[in-house]
Design a protein around this motif. Structure first.
Motif, mmCIF file in Angstrom:
data_model
loop_
_atom_site.group_PDB
_atom_site.id
_atom_site.type_symbol
_atom_site.label_atom_id
_atom_site.label_comp_id
_atom_site.label_asym_id
_atom_site.label_seq_id
_atom_site.Cartn_x
_atom_site.Cartn_y
_atom_site.Cartn_z
ATOM 1 N N PHE A 174 -31.236 6.247 3.477
ATOM 2 C CA PHE A 174 -30.967 4.830 3.739
ATOM 3 C C PHE A 174 -31.034 4.428 5.204
ATOM 4 C CE2 PHE A 174 -28.598 5.415 -0.347
ATOM 5 C CZ PHE A 174 -29.387 4.562 -1.107
ATOM 6 N N ASN A 175 -31.231 5.391 6.097
ATOM 7 C CA ASN A 175 -31.214 5.092 7.526
ATOM 8 C C ASN A 175 -32.373 5.760 8.252
ATOM 9 O OD1 ASN A 175 -28.309 3.791 8.011
ATOM 10 N ND2 ASN A 175 -28.031 5.533 6.616
ATOM 11 N N SER A 176 -32.935 5.046 9.218
ATOM 12 C CA SER A 176 -33.974 5.633 10.059
ATOM 13 C C SER A 176 -33.354 6.689 10.968
ATOM 14 C CB SER A 176 -34.626 4.549 10.914
ATOM 15 O OG SER A 176 -33.689 4.044 11.863
ATOM 16 N N VAL A 177 -34.199 7.483 11.597
ATOM 17 C CA VAL A 177 -33.714 8.486 12.541
ATOM 18 C C VAL A 177 -32.888 7.820 13.641
ATOM 19 C CG1 VAL A 177 -34.427 10.143 14.314
ATOM 20 C CG2 VAL A 177 -35.565 10.134 12.084
ATOM 21 N N GLU A 178 -33.351 6.668 14.098
ATOM 22 C CA GLU A 178 -32.639 5.946 15.156
ATOM 23 C C GLU A 178 -31.274 5.454 14.659
ATOM 24 O OE1 GLU A 178 -36.827 6.234 15.902
ATOM 25 O OE2 GLU A 178 -35.779 5.314 14.194
ATOM 26 N N GLN A 179 -31.226 4.994 13.441
ATOM 27 C CA GLN A 179 -29.952 4.535 12.870
ATOM 28 C C GLN A 179 -28.981 5.691 12.674
ATOM 29 O OE1 GLN A 179 -31.797 2.662 9.458
ATOM 30 N NE2 GLN A 179 -31.271 0.605 10.176
ATOM 31 N N VAL A 180 -29.490 6.821 12.201
ATOM 32 C CA VAL A 180 -28.631 7.997 12.017
ATOM 33 C C VAL A 180 -28.078 8.458 13.359
ATOM 34 C CG1 VAL A 180 -28.485 10.370 11.177
ATOM 35 C CG2 VAL A 180 -29.915 8.730 9.965
ATOM 36 N N ALA A 181 -28.896 8.375 14.403
ATOM 37 C CA ALA A 181 -28.446 8.772 15.742
ATOM 38 C C ALA A 181 -27.235 7.947 16.179
ATOM 39 C CB ALA A 181 -29.580 8.615 16.748
ATOM 40 N N LEU A 182 -27.217 6.685 15.822
ATOM 41 C CA LEU A 182 -26.077 5.830 16.151
ATOM 42 C C LEU A 182 -24.856 6.198 15.308
ATOM 43 C CD1 LEU A 182 -27.866 2.363 16.463
ATOM 44 C CD2 LEU A 182 -27.072 3.846 18.316
ATOM 45 N N LEU A 183 -25.083 6.476 14.021
ATOM 46 C CA LEU A 183 -23.972 6.843 13.133
ATOM 47 C C LEU A 183 -23.335 8.164 13.569
ATOM 48 C CD1 LEU A 183 -25.489 5.980 9.618
ATOM 49 C CD2 LEU A 183 -23.853 4.626 10.941
ATOM 50 N N ILE A 184 -24.159 9.104 13.977
ATOM 51 C CA ILE A 184 -23.672 10.423 14.368
ATOM 52 C C ILE A 184 -22.714 10.332 15.558
ATOM 53 C CG2 ILE A 184 -24.460 12.498 15.611
ATOM 54 C CD1 ILE A 184 -26.564 12.875 13.536
ATOM 55 N N LYS A 185 -22.904 9.334 16.400
ATOM 56 C CA LYS A 185 -22.074 9.192 17.603
ATOM 57 C C LYS A 185 -20.748 8.475 17.337
ATOM 58 C CE LYS A 185 -26.074 9.257 20.662
ATOM 59 N NZ LYS A 185 -26.946 8.483 21.585
ATOM 60 N N LYS A 186 -20.512 8.103 16.085
ATOM 61 C CA LYS A 186 -19.287 7.382 15.779
ATOM 62 C C LYS A 186 -18.144 8.383 15.475
ATOM 63 C CE LYS A 186 -19.328 3.447 13.762
ATOM 64 N NZ LYS A 186 -19.425 2.311 12.807
ATOM 65 N N TYR A 187 -17.620 8.960 16.534
ATOM 66 C CA TYR A 187 -16.488 9.884 16.405
ATOM 67 C C TYR A 187 -15.669 9.864 17.690
ATOM 68 C CZ TYR A 187 -19.566 13.109 19.007
ATOM 69 O OH TYR A 187 -20.400 13.685 19.934
ATOM 70 N N GLU A 188 -14.471 10.411 17.597
ATOM 71 C CA GLU A 188 -13.617 10.577 18.756
ATOM 72 C C GLU A 188 -13.373 12.059 18.989
ATOM 73 O OE1 GLU A 188 -10.101 7.750 18.901
ATOM 74 O OE2 GLU A 188 -10.682 7.594 16.787
ATOM 75 N N ILE A 189 -13.240 12.444 20.238
ATOM 76 C CA ILE A 189 -12.835 13.809 20.592
ATOM 77 C C ILE A 189 -11.400 13.733 21.104
ATOM 78 C CG2 ILE A 189 -13.240 15.781 22.107
ATOM 79 C CD1 ILE A 189 -15.383 15.562 20.050
ATOM 80 N N LEU A 190 -10.499 14.419 20.409
ATOM 81 C CA LEU A 190 -9.076 14.331 20.739
ATOM 82 C C LEU A 190 -8.582 15.648 21.370
ATOM 83 C CD1 LEU A 190 -7.926 12.739 17.355
ATOM 84 C CD2 LEU A 190 -8.574 11.558 19.463
#
Length: 236
Positions: free
Chosen positions: A220-236
């Protein structure tokens, strides 16, 4: 250098690739015992607008056997594979990136290098998705590089970090209770936990079902879209 260690899963969910994306070197934990009903040989995809569990057939599942020694069923694999292809095609053929994702699925499942070992098939899926998404990380197998299988748990993780000359270790937030930041500091290591943020994308205008296999994400997502989704995290 930042390091992560994780068991190999076949086409795992997006959070697994967020962990990969957060580190410089990724250790595939393939010489720990196999967990029945875990995620090593199975995951979820979208079937009839619902979460559907697929499972690569195995010869024997034993909690006393190391992941690297668990064999795929040579008797049932081809039949399962053909059925899986049909299931995926029937449910994703209208997805915008079906062709590329389906081709990638074939590359992994048809590859001869897995030698009917679930660890090798899982690692192939990780590396193939990694290449498809152009993630820059180095993979290494725990069974071949560290000679420390006599250790377990936190002690083994810290030993691997020190042998890699890592300064930081990242673990999924679900394992926060397994490790002590103070113990890591005593070894001159910084311990961090990765926490995924809420992720939503269009699944053919149906009610969104989260945390399915990466197969669903790349359909459902282009490579570019997945790249944005992958970055949606926090490092605690």
């Amino acid at each position: 250098m930042r390091l992560a260690i994780m068991q190999p899963y076949v086409f795992p969910y997006l959070g697994y690739f967020q962990l990969i994306n957060s580190v410089d070197r990724f250790v595939v934990y393939d010489d720990v015992t196999f967990i029945k009903q875990g995620w090593i040989n199975r995951n979820n995809i979208l079937v009839n607008n619902r979460s559907y569990l697929f499972s690569v057939p195995l010869e024997r599942q034993s909690s006393f056997t190391k992941i690297k020694d668990i064999r795929i069923s040579s008797k049932h694999y081809d039949r399962w594979k053909d059925k899986f292809y049909k299931t995926v095609e029937q449910n994703y053929k209208r997805a915008p990136f079906f062709e590329d994702a389906f081709k990638l699925l074939h590359v992994v499942l048809e590859g001869s290098e897995h030698d009917f070992l679930i660890s090798k098939l899982a690692i192939s899926s990780l590396k193939s998705i990694n290449k498809y998404l152009d993630l820059k990380v180095e993979f290494v197998n725990s069974s071949s590089d560290y000679n420390n299988s006599n250790l377990s748990g936190q002690e083994r993780v810290m030993d691997i970090c020190m042998k890699e000359a890592a300064t930081q270790y990242v673990n999924p937030i679900s394992g926060a209770g397994l490790y002590s930041k103070e113990d890591f500091r005593m070894k001159n290591l910084d311990l961090y936990f990765i926490k995924p943020q809420s992720i939503v994308y269009d699944q053919m205008n149906n009610e969104f079902i989260p945390w399915l296999s990466i197969i669903d994400v790349i359909m459902f997502n282009s490579v570019e879209q997945v790249a944005l989704l992958i970055k949606k995290y926090e490092i605690l």
